[in-house]
Motif scaffolding. Structure first.
Motif, short mmCIF file in Angstrom:
data_model
loop_
_atom_site.label_atom_id
_atom_site.label_comp_id
_atom_site.label_asym_id
_atom_site.label_seq_id
_atom_site.Cartn_x
_atom_site.Cartn_y
_atom_site.Cartn_z
N THR A 70 0.84 -1.20 0.00
CA THR A 70 0.00 0.00 0.00
C THR A 70 0.88 1.25 0.00
O THR A 70 2.04 1.22 0.37
CB THR A 70 -0.91 0.04 1.24
OG1 THR A 70 -0.09 0.18 2.40
CG2 THR A 70 -1.78 -1.21 1.33
N LYS A 71 0.26 2.35 -0.42
CA LYS A 71 0.97 3.63 -0.45
C LYS A 71 1.43 4.01 0.96
O LYS A 71 2.59 4.42 1.15
CB LYS A 71 0.04 4.71 -1.01
CG LYS A 71 0.62 6.10 -0.98
CD LYS A 71 -0.42 7.11 -1.45
CE LYS A 71 -0.05 8.49 -0.96
NZ LYS A 71 -1.08 9.47 -1.23
N LYS A 72 0.56 3.87 1.92
CA LYS A 72 0.88 4.24 3.29
C LYS A 72 2.07 3.44 3.82
O LYS A 72 2.99 3.98 4.43
CB LYS A 72 -0.35 4.04 4.18
CG LYS A 72 -0.19 4.55 5.59
CD LYS A 72 -1.49 4.40 6.36
CE LYS A 72 -1.35 4.93 7.76
NZ LYS A 72 -2.61 4.83 8.51
N TYR A 86 5.38 4.53 2.03
CA TYR A 86 5.87 5.81 2.51
C TYR A 86 6.43 5.70 3.93
O TYR A 86 7.41 6.36 4.26
CB TYR A 86 4.77 6.88 2.43
CG TYR A 86 4.48 7.33 1.02
CD1 TYR A 86 4.86 6.58 -0.10
CD2 TYR A 86 3.81 8.51 0.77
CE1 TYR A 86 4.59 6.99 -1.38
CE2 TYR A 86 3.54 8.94 -0.52
CZ TYR A 86 3.94 8.17 -1.59
OH TYR A 86 3.69 8.59 -2.87
N ASP A 132 4.72 14.53 -2.24
CA ASP A 132 3.51 13.70 -2.29
C ASP A 132 2.63 13.88 -1.06
O ASP A 132 1.41 14.00 -1.17
CB ASP A 132 3.88 12.23 -2.43
CG ASP A 132 4.05 11.80 -3.88
OD1 ASP A 132 4.04 12.67 -4.77
OD2 ASP A 132 4.20 10.58 -4.12
N ARG A 140 -0.75 15.78 -1.41
CA ARG A 140 -1.63 14.61 -1.50
C ARG A 140 -1.60 13.98 -2.90
O ARG A 140 -2.63 13.72 -3.51
CB ARG A 140 -3.04 14.97 -1.09
CG ARG A 140 -3.10 15.41 0.34
CD ARG A 140 -4.49 15.81 0.73
NE ARG A 140 -4.45 16.37 2.08
CZ ARG A 140 -5.29 16.07 3.02
NH1 ARG A 140 -6.26 15.24 2.79
NH2 ARG A 140 -5.19 16.62 4.21
N LYS A 141 -0.39 13.76 -3.35
CA LYS A 141 -0.16 13.13 -4.66
C LYS A 141 0.26 11.68 -4.45
O LYS A 141 0.46 11.24 -3.33
CB LYS A 141 0.94 13.88 -5.43
CG LYS A 141 0.67 15.34 -5.66
CD LYS A 141 -0.21 15.51 -6.84
CE LYS A 141 -0.37 17.00 -7.16
NZ LYS A 141 -1.10 17.24 -8.35
N GLU A 142 0.41 10.97 -5.54
CA GLU A 142 0.87 9.58 -5.49
C GLU A 142 1.98 9.33 -6.51
O GLU A 142 2.13 8.22 -6.99
CB GLU A 142 -0.31 8.63 -5.77
CG GLU A 142 -1.34 8.61 -4.68
CD GLU A 142 -2.40 7.54 -4.92
OE1 GLU A 142 -2.47 6.98 -6.04
OE2 GLU A 142 -3.16 7.27 -3.98
N TYR A 178 4.50 6.69 -5.29
CA TYR A 178 3.85 5.37 -5.23
C TYR A 178 3.65 4.80 -6.64
O TYR A 178 3.94 3.63 -6.88
CB TYR A 178 2.52 5.47 -4.49
CG TYR A 178 1.84 4.14 -4.32
CD1 TYR A 178 2.42 3.13 -3.56
CD2 TYR A 178 0.61 3.88 -4.92
CE1 TYR A 178 1.80 1.90 -3.41
CE2 TYR A 178 -0.02 2.66 -4.77
CZ TYR A 178 0.58 1.68 -4.01
OH TYR A 178 -0.03 0.46 -3.86
N ARG A 179 3.20 5.62 -7.57
CA ARG A 179 3.01 5.16 -8.95
C ARG A 179 4.35 4.76 -9.56
O ARG A 179 4.43 3.77 -10.29
CB ARG A 179 2.30 6.22 -9.79
CG ARG A 179 0.81 6.32 -9.47
CD ARG A 179 0.05 7.12 -10.52
NE ARG A 179 0.64 8.42 -10.78
CZ ARG A 179 0.24 9.56 -10.25
NH1 ARG A 179 -0.79 9.57 -9.43
NH2 ARG A 179 0.83 10.69 -10.55
#
Length: 135
Positions: free
Chosen positions: A2-4, A7, A91, A95-97, A100-101
């Protein structure tokens, strides 16, 4: 992943990396000793990443040629330590991704046999070079 979680892992890794770098910069001035990795202490041969700390330290002091000779992977570590904190901050703040992408694309690329084999061969060549030069 996951992104969270990514990070969080990157943040903890960057904190550890900067802490290790600061400790070694302090040690370099306090006592002129070279850190030896656990793998080398156990087996007597350097690991593929042996010399990364010294390579990054050489980069921080402007010895770019020595950094390549010590371990070229030090440049990868230095780039990560320079770029990723700003990328993470970008990010999280906006609030970007994007990071992560990019991670997902990198993970997908690693799934391709040719890319994975190329990276493995480069790491093995670096390891052979570390052993050859008696790092």
């Amino acid at each position: 992943m996951t992104k969270k979680r990514l990070y969080l892992i990157l943040t903890l890794g960057l904190i550890a990396g900067y802490s290790w770098l600061a400790y070694n910069l302090w040690q370099q001035h306090a006592v002129n000793s070279k850190p030896v990795c656990f793998f080398k202490r156990t087996t007597g041969i350097p690991c593929p990443s042996c010399g990364n700390t010294r390579s990054v330290l050489a980069i921080t002091s402007g010895d770019f040629y020595d950094a390549v000779l010590i371990n070229p992977l030090g440049y990868v570590i230095a780039a990560i330590l320079i770029i990723f904190p700003f990328w993470l901050l970008y990010d999280v703040t906006l609030r970007k991704e994007t990071l992560y992408r990019s991670y997902l694309q990198f993970e997908k690329a690693l799934g391709k046999k040719t890319v994975a084999i190329l990276l493995i061969v480069l790491i093995l060549l670096n390891w052979i070079w570390n052993i050859q030069k008696g790092l």
